[in-house]
Design a protein around this motif. Structure first.
Motif, PDB file in Angstrom:
ATOM      1  N   GLU A 131       1.034  -1.370   0.007  1.00 49.92           N
ATOM      2  CA  GLU A 131       0.057   0.143  -0.356  1.00 49.92           C
ATOM      3  C   GLU A 131       1.229   1.505   0.142  1.00 49.92           C
ATOM      4  O   GLU A 131       2.090   1.461   0.596  1.00 49.92           O
ATOM      5  CB  GLU A 131      -0.904   0.046   1.407  1.00 49.92           C
ATOM      6  CG  GLU A 131      -1.867  -1.159   1.135  1.00 49.92           C
ATOM      7  CD  GLU A 131      -3.061  -0.890   2.447  1.00 49.92           C
ATOM      8  OE1 GLU A 131      -4.247  -1.159   2.048  1.00 49.92           O
ATOM      9  OE2 GLU A 131      -2.352  -0.616   3.118  1.00 49.92           O
ATOM     10  N   ASP A 133       2.212   3.921   1.327  1.00 57.85           N
ATOM     11  CA  ASP A 133       2.489   4.990   2.755  1.00 57.85           C
ATOM     12  C   ASP A 133       3.906   6.193   2.419  1.00 57.85           C
ATOM     13  O   ASP A 133       5.015   6.356   2.371  1.00 57.85           O
ATOM     14  CB  ASP A 133       2.787   4.017   3.795  1.00 57.85           C
ATOM     15  CG  ASP A 133       2.840   4.265   4.889  1.00 57.85           C
ATOM     16  OD1 ASP A 133       2.137   5.393   5.421  1.00 57.85           O
ATOM     17  OD2 ASP A 133       3.859   3.961   6.026  1.00 57.85           O
ATOM     18  N   SER A 139       7.486   3.236  -0.323  1.00 62.95           N
ATOM     19  CA  SER A 139       6.614   2.210  -0.186  1.00 62.95           C
ATOM     20  C   SER A 139       6.949   0.625  -0.157  1.00 62.95           C
ATOM     21  O   SER A 139       6.930  -0.400  -0.550  1.00 62.95           O
ATOM     22  CB  SER A 139       4.817   2.146  -0.434  1.00 62.95           C
ATOM     23  OG  SER A 139       4.966   3.549  -0.132  1.00 62.95           O
ATOM     24  N   SER A 168      -2.930   7.800   0.754  1.00 57.38           N
ATOM     25  CA  SER A 168      -2.508   6.677   1.800  1.00 57.38           C
ATOM     26  C   SER A 168      -3.282   5.328   1.342  1.00 57.38           C
ATOM     27  O   SER A 168      -4.606   5.277   1.701  1.00 57.38           O
ATOM     28  CB  SER A 168      -2.867   7.454   2.612  1.00 57.38           C
ATOM     29  OG  SER A 168      -1.880   5.815   3.583  1.00 57.38           O
ATOM     30  N   GLY A 169      -2.972   4.128   1.203  1.00 55.83           N
ATOM     31  CA  GLY A 169      -3.916   3.544   1.589  1.00 55.83           C
ATOM     32  C   GLY A 169      -3.509   2.869  -0.150  1.00 55.83           C
ATOM     33  O   GLY A 169      -4.268   1.671  -0.305  1.00 55.83           O
ATOM     34  N   ASP A 170      -3.733   3.297  -1.188  1.00 55.43           N
ATOM     35  CA  ASP A 170      -4.225   2.763  -2.884  1.00 55.43           C
ATOM     36  C   ASP A 170      -2.327   1.837  -2.662  1.00 55.43           C
ATOM     37  O   ASP A 170      -1.567   1.894  -2.687  1.00 55.43           O
ATOM     38  CB  ASP A 170      -3.127   4.077  -3.472  1.00 55.43           C
ATOM     39  CG  ASP A 170      -4.184   5.078  -4.240  1.00 55.43           C
ATOM     40  OD1 ASP A 170      -5.523   5.076  -3.341  1.00 55.43           O
ATOM     41  OD2 ASP A 170      -4.307   6.057  -4.391  1.00 55.43           O
ATOM     42  N   LYS A 171      -3.562   0.331  -3.461  1.00 52.65           N
ATOM     43  CA  LYS A 171      -3.092  -0.405  -3.298  1.00 52.65           C
ATOM     44  C   LYS A 171      -2.053  -0.360  -5.019  1.00 52.65           C
ATOM     45  O   LYS A 171      -1.649   0.127  -6.190  1.00 52.65           O
ATOM     46  CB  LYS A 171      -3.678  -1.753  -3.658  1.00 52.65           C
ATOM     47  CG  LYS A 171      -4.402  -1.948  -2.239  1.00 52.65           C
ATOM     48  CD  LYS A 171      -5.482  -3.052  -2.441  1.00 52.65           C
ATOM     49  CE  LYS A 171      -6.350  -3.038  -1.360  1.00 52.65           C
ATOM     50  NZ  LYS A 171      -6.498  -2.032  -1.149  1.00 52.65           N
ATOM     51  N   SER A 198      -3.698   0.126  -8.257  1.00 55.82           N
ATOM     52  CA  SER A 198      -5.173   1.317  -7.829  1.00 55.82           C
ATOM     53  C   SER A 198      -4.728   2.285  -8.031  1.00 55.82           C
ATOM     54  O   SER A 198      -4.225   3.070  -7.014  1.00 55.82           O
ATOM     55  CB  SER A 198      -5.693  -0.115  -6.862  1.00 55.82           C
ATOM     56  OG  SER A 198      -6.729   1.014  -6.289  1.00 55.82           O
ATOM     57  N   LYS A 390      -1.281 -10.589  -0.104  1.00 56.63           N
ATOM     58  CA  LYS A 390      -1.413  -9.585   0.587  1.00 56.63           C
ATOM     59  C   LYS A 390      -2.417  -9.243   1.003  1.00 56.63           C
ATOM     60  O   LYS A 390      -2.589  -8.213   2.484  1.00 56.63           O
ATOM     61  CB  LYS A 390      -0.740  -8.304   0.135  1.00 56.63           C
ATOM     62  CG  LYS A 390      -0.485  -7.460   0.941  1.00 56.63           C
ATOM     63  CD  LYS A 390       0.934  -7.286   1.561  1.00 56.63           C
ATOM     64  CE  LYS A 390       1.199  -6.104   2.504  1.00 56.63           C
ATOM     65  NZ  LYS A 390       2.688  -6.393   2.968  1.00 56.63           N
ATOM     66  N   PHE A 391      -3.469  -8.853   1.005  1.00 56.47           N
ATOM     67  CA  PHE A 391      -4.588  -8.426   1.194  1.00 56.47           C
ATOM     68  C   PHE A 391      -6.439  -9.350   1.554  1.00 56.47           C
ATOM     69  O   PHE A 391      -7.121  -8.131   1.845  1.00 56.47           O
ATOM     70  CB  PHE A 391      -5.012  -6.892  -0.001  1.00 56.47           C
ATOM     71  CG  PHE A 391      -3.946  -6.009  -0.030  1.00 56.47           C
ATOM     72  CD1 PHE A 391      -3.887  -5.638   0.765  1.00 56.47           C
ATOM     73  CD2 PHE A 391      -3.473  -5.985  -0.965  1.00 56.47           C
ATOM     74  CE1 PHE A 391      -2.637  -3.936   0.975  1.00 56.47           C
ATOM     75  CE2 PHE A 391      -1.890  -5.153  -1.560  1.00 56.47           C
ATOM     76  CZ  PHE A 391      -1.773  -4.432  -0.561  1.00 56.47           C
TER      77      PHE A 391
END
Length: 393
Positions: A131, A133, A139, A168-171, A198, A390-391
């Motif tokens: 993700e 960060d 990242s 933040s948090g986009d994969k 993403s 991972k998710f």
């Protein structure tokens, strides 16, 4: 009691003396000196520091010239000297390490000769997912890959993903081929095999593929559509738009309203100007209004021109590639400050480039599509599997 103690110590010392091997030699048999090549050093100067006279040096250089390139000795690199353990040590082996990939040897024993040893190289495919960060580079590093990959990804995805607008948090996921020496020493990333982002609620994939006749691989999406457009968004990397295309603009020098058939990009004097698409330079020159300028024809439909240069770096008839620097920002001609006026023709008519729906630069040949989809299938699956692992677990 003293005799057994001394005997025990003697045996212990003997056991601790283990042969040390490096570069194919038992270093314990030599007096070892290690040094660094100083600025201005060459093989002759290095040998002179170890008691070789000019005649001997000339003879040595002549014997090893074909197998030891004396011109490639660079400051900061390491060399190792193996000398005999005589009262006056004699140089027997000189080892030079130009990089991590191997070393070169000059053997002074018996007949002087030189040779190169290349370490065995292997490649390993590594796929990661993570993700965003902070920055993309940070990242990527967090997931165990070289953070320098971010620059390459930004270049390849520049037409599809705005890397400054990640949230933040986009994969993301990335599959690369890494290079190792002796299966253990990491050298670097050899190739990006595929990537996923993403972005803006969409799944964006990219994979490299080299078509016949192309100098290098281009990036395509999962359907074989090229990711870069025919034109860059601007001729400068960093800029401020100070004046847009207009049919009636007040000219700051001539002090009257007239058509402005270009887009002005302001930047510091000397900033590199890039051609926005590949093509052929059809004009270079200077006029009182345009100053120093370059005109590039891209195909039968599109032509671009770059005005007010301080310096022209290409010549008429020269082929140029997208992103190639063709000049430097200046304020020649009718200009109040350093900038480039970017002009754009479509079918012989000047138009506003910011309002054009520009084509992709290359359509993949139909005969390549099947091969491309077969090539990317395992890479795409590895990326998707890693994202799921991972998710979704």
């Amino acid at each position: 009691m003293s005799e057994p103690e001394f005997a025990e110590v003697a045996v212990k010392d003997k056991e601790e003396v283990k042969p040390e091997f490096a570069y194919g030699f038992s270093l314990n048999e030599y007096h070892v000196e290690r040094d660094t090549v100083e600025r201005g050093d060459n093989l002759s100067l290095i040998l002179a520091r170890h008691n070789y006279d000019a005649t001997e040096i000339h003879d040595i250089v002549g014997k090893v010239r074909d197998s030891f390139d004396v011109r490639k000795i660079k400051a900061g690199k390491t060399f190792t000297l193996l000398k005999s353990k005589e009262t006056i040590p004699k140089l027997e082996i000189l080892i030079y390490e130009p990089d991590k990939m191997g070393f070169q040897v000059i053997d002074f024993r018996d007949s002087i000769h030189a040779y190169t040893v290349d370490y065995p190289v292997s490649y390993k495919v590594k796929t990661i997912a993570g993700e965003i960060d902070g920055s993309l580079s940070a990242s990527i590093q967090k997931e165990g890959l070289d953070p320098g990959l971010a620059a390459g990804l930004a270049k390849r995805f520049a037409w599809t993903v705005d890397f400054f607008k990640f949230k933040s948090g986009d994969k993301f996921a990335l599959s690369v081929k890494e290079k190792f020496i002796n299966d253990s020493i990491y050298v670097g990333t050899e190739e990006i095999l595929g990537a996923y982002f993403s972005y803006n609620g969409k799944d964006v994939y990219g994979f490299p593929y080299k078509q016949e006749g192309e100098k290098e691989a281009q990036f395509f999406d999962e359907n074989g559509k090229q990711m870069r457009t025919m034109f860059l968004k601007s001729p400068l990397k960093y800029f401020t738009i100070t004046s847009k295309f207009s049919k009636n603009r007040f000219h700051p020098v001539q002090k009257r309203f007239k058509a402005h058939n270009g887009t002005d990009y302001a930047a510091p004097h000397g900033t590199p100007i890039m051609t926005t698409a590949s093509g052929v330079v059809v004009e270079t020159g200077r006029t009182s209004g345009n100053g120093n300028y370059v005109k590039v024809k891209h195909n039968n439909m599109y032509t671009t021109q770059y005005l007010h240069m301080s310096k022209i770096l290409v010549r008429r008839g020269q082929s140029v590639t997208q992103g190639q620097v063709i000049g430097k920002v200046g304020s020649t001609g009718l200009a109040t400050g350093p900038h480039v006026c970017y002009r754009f023709w479509k079918n012989g008519v000047q138009v506003d480039p910011l309002k054009q729906k520009l084509p992709t630069s290359l359509v993949m040949d139909k005969k390549d599509i099947a091969n491309y989809l077969t090539q990317i299938k395992p890479v795409k699956k590895a990326i998707e599997d890693k994202l799921q692992e991972k998710f979704e677990n």
